[in-house]
Design a protein around this motif. Structure first.
Motif, PDB file in Angstrom:
ATOM      1  N   ASN A   1       0.614  -1.180  -0.019  1.00  0.00           N
ATOM      2  CA  ASN A   1       0.171   0.169   0.057  1.00  0.00           C
ATOM      3  C   ASN A   1       0.849   1.291  -0.107  1.00  0.00           C
ATOM      4  OD1 ASN A   1      -2.539  -1.229  -0.127  1.00  0.00           O
ATOM      5  ND2 ASN A   1      -2.616  -1.326   2.002  1.00  0.00           N
ATOM      6  N   VAL A   2       1.938   1.147   0.754  1.00  0.00           N
ATOM      7  CA  VAL A   2       2.773   2.356   0.715  1.00  0.00           C
ATOM      8  C   VAL A   2       3.555   2.707  -0.604  1.00  0.00           C
ATOM      9  CG1 VAL A   2       5.006   3.554   1.763  1.00  0.00           C
ATOM     10  CG2 VAL A   2       3.398   1.876   3.102  1.00  0.00           C
ATOM     11  N   ALA A   3       3.769   1.696  -1.444  1.00  0.00           N
ATOM     12  CA  ALA A   3       4.295   1.933  -2.723  1.00  0.00           C
ATOM     13  C   ALA A   3       3.197   2.545  -3.612  1.00  0.00           C
ATOM     14  CB  ALA A   3       4.869   0.493  -3.172  1.00  0.00           C
ATOM     15  N   LEU A   4       2.048   2.041  -3.492  1.00  0.00           N
ATOM     16  CA  LEU A   4       0.997   2.700  -4.330  1.00  0.00           C
ATOM     17  C   LEU A   4       0.717   4.229  -3.997  1.00  0.00           C
ATOM     18  CD1 LEU A   4      -1.568  -0.160  -4.786  1.00  0.00           C
ATOM     19  CD2 LEU A   4       0.372   0.265  -6.028  1.00  0.00           C
ATOM     20  N   ASP A   5       0.603   4.425  -2.514  1.00  0.00           N
ATOM     21  CA  ASP A   5       0.357   5.597  -2.122  1.00  0.00           C
ATOM     22  C   ASP A   5       1.858   6.447  -2.524  1.00  0.00           C
ATOM     23  OD1 ASP A   5      -1.686   5.309  -0.589  1.00  0.00           O
ATOM     24  OD2 ASP A   5      -0.649   5.294   1.235  1.00  0.00           O
ATOM     25  N   VAL A   6       2.962   6.078  -2.681  1.00  0.00           N
ATOM     26  CA  VAL A   6       4.204   6.971  -3.114  1.00  0.00           C
ATOM     27  C   VAL A   6       3.757   7.150  -4.774  1.00  0.00           C
ATOM     28  CG1 VAL A   6       6.570   6.912  -3.711  1.00  0.00           C
ATOM     29  CG2 VAL A   6       5.363   6.473  -1.341  1.00  0.00           C
ATOM     30  N   ALA A   7       3.411   6.094  -5.456  1.00  0.00           N
ATOM     31  CA  ALA A   7       3.319   6.386  -6.986  1.00  0.00           C
ATOM     32  C   ALA A   7       2.066   7.157  -7.077  1.00  0.00           C
ATOM     33  CB  ALA A   7       2.857   4.835  -7.388  1.00  0.00           C
ATOM     34  N   ARG A   8       0.875   7.323  -6.587  1.00  0.00           N
ATOM     35  CA  ARG A   8      -0.369   8.001  -6.683  1.00  0.00           C
ATOM     36  C   ARG A   8       0.202   9.280  -6.465  1.00  0.00           C
ATOM     37  NH1 ARG A   8      -2.984   5.820  -2.998  1.00  0.00           N
ATOM     38  NH2 ARG A   8      -3.117   7.816  -1.851  1.00  0.00           N
ATOM     39  N   ILE A   9       0.896   9.660  -5.338  1.00  0.00           N
ATOM     40  CA  ILE A   9       1.037  11.162  -4.846  1.00  0.00           C
ATOM     41  C   ILE A   9       2.140  11.580  -6.096  1.00  0.00           C
ATOM     42  CG2 ILE A   9       2.272  12.766  -3.426  1.00  0.00           C
ATOM     43  CD1 ILE A   9      -0.436  11.755  -2.524  1.00  0.00           C
ATOM     44  N   LEU A  10       3.162  10.778  -6.632  1.00  0.00           N
ATOM     45  CA  LEU A  10       3.947  11.184  -7.572  1.00  0.00           C
ATOM     46  C   LEU A  10       3.335  11.329  -8.874  1.00  0.00           C
ATOM     47  CD1 LEU A  10       7.032   9.063  -6.839  1.00  0.00           C
ATOM     48  CD2 LEU A  10       6.903  11.556  -6.566  1.00  0.00           C
ATOM     49  N   ALA A  11       2.452  10.652  -9.091  1.00  0.00           N
ATOM     50  CA  ALA A  11       1.690  10.680 -10.697  1.00  0.00           C
ATOM     51  C   ALA A  11       0.486  11.870 -10.674  1.00  0.00           C
ATOM     52  CB  ALA A  11       1.034   9.389 -11.156  1.00  0.00           C
ATOM     53  N   LYS A  12      -0.070  12.042  -9.582  1.00  0.00           N
ATOM     54  CA  LYS A  12      -1.307  13.017  -9.871  1.00  0.00           C
ATOM     55  C   LYS A  12      -0.762  14.533 -10.066  1.00  0.00           C
ATOM     56  CE  LYS A  12      -5.037  11.038  -6.815  1.00  0.00           C
ATOM     57  NZ  LYS A  12      -5.916  11.302  -5.756  1.00  0.00           N
ATOM     58  N   THR A  13      -1.389  15.302 -10.219  1.00  0.00           N
ATOM     59  CA  THR A  13      -1.229  16.735 -10.549  1.00  0.00           C
ATOM     60  C   THR A  13      -1.299  17.213  -9.085  1.00  0.00           C
ATOM     61  OG1 THR A  13      -3.499  17.438 -11.026  1.00  0.00           O
ATOM     62  CG2 THR A  13      -1.965  16.819 -12.845  1.00  0.00           C
ATOM     63  N   ALA A  14      -0.680  18.440  -8.861  1.00  0.00           N
ATOM     64  CA  ALA A  14      -0.563  19.282  -7.378  1.00  0.00           C
ATOM     65  C   ALA A  14      -2.237  19.342  -7.103  1.00  0.00           C
ATOM     66  CB  ALA A  14       0.432  20.198  -7.279  1.00  0.00           C
ATOM     67  N   ASP A  15      -2.675  20.086  -8.158  1.00  0.00           N
ATOM     68  CA  ASP A  15      -4.147  20.871  -7.875  1.00  0.00           C
ATOM     69  C   ASP A  15      -4.980  19.720  -7.668  1.00  0.00           C
ATOM     70  OD1 ASP A  15      -2.907  23.176  -8.276  1.00  0.00           O
ATOM     71  OD2 ASP A  15      -3.633  23.591 -10.175  1.00  0.00           O
ATOM     72  N   GLU A  16      -4.866  18.441  -8.169  1.00  0.00           N
ATOM     73  CA  GLU A  16      -5.812  17.538  -7.581  1.00  0.00           C
ATOM     74  C   GLU A  16      -5.980  16.997  -6.148  1.00  0.00           C
ATOM     75  OE1 GLU A  16      -6.182  13.566 -10.029  1.00  0.00           O
ATOM     76  OE2 GLU A  16      -4.473  14.541 -11.051  1.00  0.00           O
ATOM     77  N   LEU A  17      -4.606  17.431  -5.395  1.00  0.00           N
ATOM     78  CA  LEU A  17      -4.484  17.253  -4.161  1.00  0.00           C
ATOM     79  C   LEU A  17      -4.969  18.455  -3.283  1.00  0.00           C
ATOM     80  CD1 LEU A  17      -1.036  15.360  -4.309  1.00  0.00           C
ATOM     81  CD2 LEU A  17      -3.081  14.217  -3.865  1.00  0.00           C
ATOM     82  N   LEU A  18      -5.209  19.451  -3.802  1.00  0.00           N
ATOM     83  CA  LEU A  18      -5.485  20.811  -3.355  1.00  0.00           C
ATOM     84  C   LEU A  18      -6.731  20.629  -2.353  1.00  0.00           C
ATOM     85  CD1 LEU A  18      -4.054  23.471  -2.760  1.00  0.00           C
ATOM     86  CD2 LEU A  18      -5.233  24.513  -4.697  1.00  0.00           C
ATOM     87  N   VAL A  19      -7.712  19.838  -2.589  1.00  0.00           N
ATOM     88  CA  VAL A  19      -8.757  19.878  -1.878  1.00  0.00           C
ATOM     89  C   VAL A  19      -8.305  18.781  -0.597  1.00  0.00           C
ATOM     90  CG1 VAL A  19     -10.227  19.869  -3.789  1.00  0.00           C
ATOM     91  CG2 VAL A  19      -9.446  17.722  -3.005  1.00  0.00           C
ATOM     92  N   THR A  20      -7.414  18.228  -0.279  1.00  0.00           N
ATOM     93  CA  THR A  20      -6.973  17.695   0.829  1.00  0.00           C
ATOM     94  C   THR A  20      -6.197  18.601   1.769  1.00  0.00           C
ATOM     95  OG1 THR A  20      -4.629  16.888   0.369  1.00  0.00           O
ATOM     96  CG2 THR A  20      -6.609  15.670  -0.728  1.00  0.00           C
ATOM     97  N   GLU A  21      -5.885  17.966   2.799  1.00  0.00           N
ATOM     98  CA  GLU A  21      -4.948  18.757   3.917  1.00  0.00           C
ATOM     99  C   GLU A  21      -3.453  18.756   3.362  1.00  0.00           C
ATOM    100  OE1 GLU A  21      -3.937  15.531   7.296  1.00  0.00           O
ATOM    101  OE2 GLU A  21      -5.729  16.171   7.348  1.00  0.00           O
ATOM    102  N   ILE A  22      -3.241  18.655   2.550  1.00  0.00           N
ATOM    103  CA  ILE A  22      -1.689  18.524   1.858  1.00  0.00           C
ATOM    104  C   ILE A  22      -1.146  20.034   2.439  1.00  0.00           C
ATOM    105  CG2 ILE A  22      -2.370  19.564  -0.507  1.00  0.00           C
ATOM    106  CD1 ILE A  22      -0.070  17.918  -1.629  1.00  0.00           C
ATOM    107  N   PRO A  23       0.119  19.895   2.868  1.00  0.00           N
ATOM    108  CA  PRO A  23       0.673  21.259   3.199  1.00  0.00           C
ATOM    109  C   PRO A  23       0.798  22.195   1.953  1.00  0.00           C
ATOM    110  CG  PRO A  23       1.675  19.385   4.536  1.00  0.00           C
ATOM    111  CD  PRO A  23       0.837  18.906   3.442  1.00  0.00           C
ATOM    112  N   ASP A  24       0.987  23.328   2.245  1.00  0.00           N
ATOM    113  CA  ASP A  24       1.386  24.499   1.241  1.00  0.00           C
ATOM    114  C   ASP A  24       2.594  24.304   0.675  1.00  0.00           C
ATOM    115  OD1 ASP A  24      -1.200  25.473   1.573  1.00  0.00           O
ATOM    116  OD2 ASP A  24      -0.444  26.954   3.038  1.00  0.00           O
ATOM    117  N   ASN A  25       3.640  23.992   1.306  1.00  0.00           N
ATOM    118  CA  ASN A  25       4.798  23.636   0.886  1.00  0.00           C
ATOM    119  C   ASN A  25       4.939  22.554  -0.233  1.00  0.00           C
ATOM    120  OD1 ASN A  25       5.026  22.313   3.406  1.00  0.00           O
ATOM    121  ND2 ASN A  25       6.835  21.435   2.643  1.00  0.00           N
ATOM    122  N   VAL A  26       4.036  21.566   0.409  1.00  0.00           N
ATOM    123  CA  VAL A  26       4.279  20.252  -0.551  1.00  0.00           C
ATOM    124  C   VAL A  26       3.434  20.341  -2.087  1.00  0.00           C
ATOM    125  CG1 VAL A  26       3.296  17.858  -0.568  1.00  0.00           C
ATOM    126  CG2 VAL A  26       4.189  18.798   1.628  1.00  0.00           C
TER     127      VAL A  26
END
Length: 446
Positions: free
Chosen positions: A152-177
């Motif tokens: 599961n960690v491998a898939l998490d890492v792959a998914r975060i790397l592959a997604k666009t940053a703006d897709e993650l903007l609705v989450t609690e992702i820190p601003d620097n990330v």
């Protein structure tokens, strides 16, 4: 005993909170103090779950209900081995339970694994989850990336790397990330597993989530979709494996679309060398074949992949805690049903362990409950023989920490930080914006 049994729990992640909860639900009269090295509780639920998994983070509601129990106190921003030692805790508590989890990367012995551009997944997870003790920057310069491992960690890492940053903007992702991911030039992420699809360690839900992004094309390379007798037996006997295999087979035969980024899944490809002289320039893998019993052997066929970064996601590893034994190979504390064993394999009086540092980094969060039950059962069996502390008043530990000028945070302080992060999120129409800097976390807690 005319007073409550005083218990210290070191580590306020799920394992520690579950142990405290079980103690309060027992017939014993207990008083429990949870010590956490970070200013906020919840461990890997806060700092190990990808930000686009809000439903998993929903477990914090149940954990918070435990922390709110009157028998339990939280001492955040207190680091075991730095702010206090085992001998210190024994002055104030009948028993100590260590539940510090696992947050480091297990090593992978490959040529070139230490080249610049080769990273541990746990370090990357800590960065994108806003852990206060890791650097704020991450070198996201690679167009093509390899992720080693199929958990599961491998898939998490792959998914975060592959997604666009703006897709993650609705989450609690820190601003620097968010800002760093926004400048990432990545086009292709390759995930490699040395065994077949029936031996993959991720869950069906985690797998299906890969395909939810409108910007990421998930490509399963059909040449690795192989099964032997042991694989077929596992598929027939395990519903989860059957679901995983069915999904992978469907994806392997579908037409490839034209989404701008691609996430590739490769099975039966074992990494053998990270290529490069001064930095990562590629990855060499050997094609494997199943041997009938679910294991694999090399075929002697090698492939070189054009990648500029490699992330190893081959498991977490616990950190050796001072004053208690540690098995460096397994990354666990030697124990007998939760009782910590000394070098002569004799139980150390009043010293216990639970969670990943007890059993290793295996299983989901829910498995931690059964693990805690075994440890608490052992502790309560030992109740009449536990060594007596010198100071039994609850305020004694508070005075001790204050005398050492330890700026500890409490459950009420955590609730202020929690409210502050939620307010930051509300201003941006998000559930939360996580505060990353440790001093800023403490300031918001005050």
């Amino acid at each position: 005993m005319s007073r409550p049994l005083r218990i210290a729990v070191v580590g306020a992640g799920p394992a520690g909170v579950y142990a405290a909860d079980l103690l309060t639900k027992s017939d014993a009269d207990v008083s429990i103090d949870l010590f956490e090295k970070l200013p906020a509780p919840y461990g890997l639920v806060r700092y190990g779950v990808a930000p686009d998994h809000p439903r998993i983070k929903g477990i914090v509601t149940a954990l918070q209900k435990v922390l709110d129990k009157p028998e339990i106190r939280l001492f955040g921003n207190v680091e075991y081995g730095v702010d206090l030692k085992l001998d210190d805790l024994r002055q104030f508590y009948d028993a100590v339970i260590f539940s510090t989890g696992a947050d480091k990367d297990r090593e992978l012995d490959l040529p070139g694994i230490d080249l610049p551009g080769s990273f541990g997944a746990a370090d990357f997870v800590s960065w994108y989850d806003g852990h206060p003790d890791v650097p704020r920057e991450w070198p996201l310069t690679a167009e093509k990336v390899a992720v080693l491992g199929v958990g599961n960690v491998a898939l998490d890492v792959a998914r975060i790397l592959a997604k666009t940053a703006d897709e993650l903007l609705v989450t609690e992702i820190p601003d620097n990330v968010h800002q760093s991911l926004k400048s990432s030039p990545v086009t292709d992420v390759h995930v490699f597993g040395r065994r077949g699809p029936a031996q993959a360690k991720f869950t069906p839900l985690e797998l299906r989530e890969l395909d939810h992004s409108p910007n990421v094309e998930v490509i399963v390379h059909a040449e690795g979709i192989e099964f032997d007798a042991a694989s077929m037996a596992t598929i027939r006997s395990n519903k989860q494996v059957e679901m995983i295999v069915k999904t992978l087979q469907e994806w392997a035969i579908r037409d490839v679309g034209n989404r701008p980024r691609r996430l590739h899944l490769h099975f039966l490809e074992a990494p053998v060398e990270v290529l490069g002289s001064t930095e990562v320039t590629g990855l060499r893998t050997e094609t494997m074949e199943l041997t009938g019993d679910g294991n694999v052997r090399g075929t002697g066929e090698f492939t070189e992949w054009d990648v500029q970064a490699v992330y190893r996601a081959v498991g977490y590893l616990s950190t050796h805690l001072s004053d208690i034994p540690f098995d460096h190979h397994s990354g666990t504390v030697p124990h007998d049903r939760g009782r910590v064993l000394d070098l002569d394999e004799v139980p150390m009086p009043g010293t216990y362990v639970t969670g990943w540092i007890k059993r290793g980094p295996i299983g989901l969060i829910g498995h931690t409950k059964g693990d805690a039950l075994e440890t608490i059962t052992s502790l309560l069996e030992d109740a009449d023989t536990l060594p007596q502390p010198i100071f039994t008043e609850p305020d004694a530990i508070v005075q001790f920490l204050e005398q050492r000028a330890v700026p500890f945070t409490t459950n009420e302080d955590w609730k202020k930080l929690d409210a502050h992060e939620i307010a930051l999120g509300a201003a941006q129409d998000r559930d939360r914006v996580k505060v990353v800097d440790r001093d800023a976390m403490i300031e918001a807690s005050r």
